[in-house]
Each structure stands twice: as C-alpha cells, then as structure tokens.
Design an enzyme around this catalytic site. Structure first.
Site, PDB file in Angstrom:
ATOM      1  CE1 TYR A  41      -3.702   2.574   0.797  1.00 19.09           C
ATOM      2  CE2 TYR A  41      -1.985   3.587   2.133  1.00 19.09           C
ATOM      3  CZ  TYR A  41      -3.206   3.661   1.505  1.00 19.09           C
ATOM      4  OH  TYR A  41      -3.935   4.809   1.572  1.00 19.09           O
ATOM      5  CD  GLU A  97      -6.052   4.498  -1.211  1.00 20.69           C
ATOM      6  OE1 GLU A  97      -6.089   4.621   0.021  1.00 20.69           O
ATOM      7  OE2 GLU A  97      -7.065   4.216  -1.899  1.00 20.69           O
TER       8      GLU A  97
END
Length: 392
Positions: free
Chosen positions: A112, A200
């Site tokens: 992530y 993101e």
C-alpha cells in the site's frame, strides 16, 4: 473532485509510475475488442473493473477476473448500466457507465502507498504498508504498527533518502528500491502539479518478475484549485456525485448531504456548524450542511430552499440567517417565494437577525404560510426538532 481509475492511470503513466496497459470501454462490444487487443497472445486472462468513485469495489463485485472472451462479455453486460454499492457509497450505490479492461498479471505480493495532505502538520505525507490490498483499512485499525508515515518538508521536497526509508520498511530489495524511489517522486510531482488532496495506490504490487506496478490508482483533486486545472475539470463525472451537490455548485451554494430529516439553510460556515450542533443537542438529525454565503440574494435563497426540499427525507426546515450584508426582508421574500412555488406543507422555522429584521419577520408572519418565527438560535433548534416529533 475525484478521478476514475483509468483517468488516474493516464496521469500515472505521464509521471513515470508503472501501470498496466488498459482500455476504458462503455459497451460490451468495446469490452470484447479491448480484451482481444490487450491480451491476444499470452492468454493469461483479463480483469474487468467497474469505474466508480468509491473504494471497496473488489469486495462488492466490481472487479472480476475473466479467463475467456465470453466471460469478459458476460461481466461487462452485467456491470454496465448497473449500480455498485460499497462501504463508501450511499445506499443506492453509484452507476457504472465505464469499465476498465486490463490484462491479468502475476502478483507476488501486495503493498500500500499513498500521498495525502497531513492537515495537522500542514504538509504532504506519504503513507505505506507491506500489508496492502482490500483489507488495508482493517490493518490500519487493528495493526497500526504496520503502517509507515513520512512527512515532506516543502522547502526541500521529497528526498531520496525518505523514499529509501520507506522501501527498507516495506522489505524491498535491489532494483525494487530504485523503482520505489521513482514511483514516489512521480507521485509527489503529480500531487503538486495537479493540486491533489490524495493519491493512493492500493495495491502497489510486486510482480512475479520482482518489478513494482501500480495495479490500482485513486486521485482526489482540490476543488478550490480546479480553476487552474482545465484538463482535469473536463474529466469530471457528475454522475458519480450527489445531484444536489452538483446543483448547489451551479448556484454558488455550499451544500453537503448528511442523511437526516431536518433541512438547514444558513449563511456562514461557522453559523451553519453551530446550527447543526444545536439541532443534534436537542435530539434532531440534520439533513444537510448548506451555506448560502454572506452576500446571498432572495433568488439564491429560493434556489437553496428548493435544493433542501428535493431531499425526500426532509420533514422540516430550519432557516438561520444573519443579515449583515444582505437584508432580512429580502431573505424573507425568497423564503416565501420558494414555499409558494413548491406548494409544500413541510414545517419551516425561520430565525432572522440583522438588517431590516423587523420587516423580514413581518413578511413571514403575514404570509399565511406554515412558517414559524423563532428568536434565539436555541429556540429555533428546539422548535424545528419539535416539528419533526423530536424532544424539546
């Protein structure tokens, strides 16, 4: 303003962030043609992704792996024209008008990585975790030690040593370290150039050949900077936004739907927050935040009133206006005009203070409409809560 994944990946590629070659499609026929052209030789399959402005698509059935062209057509036919409901959408979900078709790939591990505005530090921060994927929210909540954060000093920008620090924390090795440095530098430049509030990548994957790849992409832009982002503004998809919020923006109103049953119309963000707090204090549930602005007009008040009543959950309306620049009698005229035009019997509680307040109150009391005048703000909140059957 949010971008779709396929739009975000166009920007990723422009800033040197590795992504798969994919095609955005809007019909079943286009989906099959895209799949044939993308993966003609390898036969590894395809991924069909619903393009909506919400996370959690995988768990909600918005991301499907297709092993044959027939499966690509089947998933495309099922998704297009349907709605997708995730934890991040309202109960009615979001419409699916576009799909992203990509070739399937060999994934060894999911990471992530994101860049976000850290408002407490007033700087951009990077957030990373070796536990990427669909359960990253749960990881952040239950195992916060697995989340890495670094903050960027704007005077020097993102430094290479900070990128390496993140790479080491993620367990990356050899060429992967330099690849992550390039990805983070690209994200940082993209963040600055496009006035982003969030970028993101979830997941950022380690491929079977050990290369890094941005398998997903999410970009949120600062609405206040869109005037200098003409290209980005052209990418706006209003079908993914609340229709009332879109209409409010057209009339220069600040509106946010909240889901309660008491509509609020206030001038000034601070006064609007205080109004909603008092409604909650006295047992009510605000339906919206609506700031009509300090220099509002009777016409804008009328449009704001229509906007509030377009929410079928609204059972009463509280109008709280301080007439400084604008006169209270003009506000009253706007309220009366809107109630008459809409022919609504919903209770309306009005608190006016400021310039020409007595004339405004007189207009309301003589209107013959279902409008209740209130004095203090607490009195107004109590009356509107009582009007919907709540506590005093």
């Amino acid at each position: 303003m949010n971008l779709h994944e396929y739009q975000a990946k166009i920007l990723f590629a422009e800033y040197g962030i590795p992504v798969l070659k994919g095609c955005a499609v809007t019909t079943v026929e286009e989906a099959r043609f895209a799949a044939e052209s993308l993966n003609k030789e390898s036969g590894a399959g395809w991924v069909v992704k619903a393009q909506v402005h919400a996370g959690g698509r995988g768990k909600a059935g918005g991301v499907k792996l297709a092993n044959t062209l027939e499966e690509v057509e089947k998933y495309a036919d099922k998704m297009l024209g349907d709605t997708l409901k995730t934890k991040q959408t309202a109960a009615e979900g979001l419409p699916i008008h576009t799909l992203l078709i990509e070739p399937a790939c060999d994934i060894k591990h999911e990471l992530y990585l994101s860049a976000v505005i850290n408002r407490s530090a007033q700087r951009i921060s990077f957030i990373a975790s070796a536990a990427g994927g669909m359960d990253i929210e749960e990881v952040a909540e239950t195992e916060p030690e697995k989340v890495i954060r670094i903050t960027i000093d704007p005077t020097v920008g993102l430094m290479a040593y900070q990128c390496r620090q993140v790479a080491f924390s993620l367990g990356l090795q050899n060429k992967q370290i330099s690849e992550l440095v390039k990805i983070m530098q690209g994200m940082y430049q993209l963040f600055l150039k496009k006035d982003a509030s969030l970028i993101e990548v979830n997941p950022l994957v380690i491929m079977g050949d050990d290369r890094l790849l941005a398998l997903d992409a999410k970009i949120n832009l600062d609405d206040n900077a869109l005037y200098r982002q003409k290209r980005m503004l052209e990418w706006r998809d209003e079908t993914q936004e609340d229709a009332r919020e879109v209409a409010a923006a057209e009339h220069e109103l600040n509106y946010i739907s909240l889901g309660g049953n008491i509509g609020c119309m206030v001038n000034g963000a601070g006064l609007a927050m205080a109004t909603m707090d008092l409604i909650k204090l006295h047992g009510g549930d605000p339906a919206n935040f609506l700031d009509v602005g300090g220099g509002t007009t009777a016409e804008r008040v009328a449009e704001a009133f229509k906007l509030i009543l377009s929410d079928h959950k609204v059972e009463a309306v509280l109008v709280n206006i301080f007439g400084g620049i604008v006169r209270c009698d003009l506000i009253a005229e706007g309220i009366i005009a809107a109630v008459k035009e809409l022919q609504t019997d919903i209770p309306v509680v009005v608190r006016l203070e400021g310039t020409h307040v007595e004339q405004g109150r007189a207009l309301l009391s003589n209107s013959g409409l279902k409008i209740t005048a209130a004095g203090a703000l607490t009195d107004a909140a109590q009356k509107v809560v009582q009007a919907v059957g709540g506590q005093n």
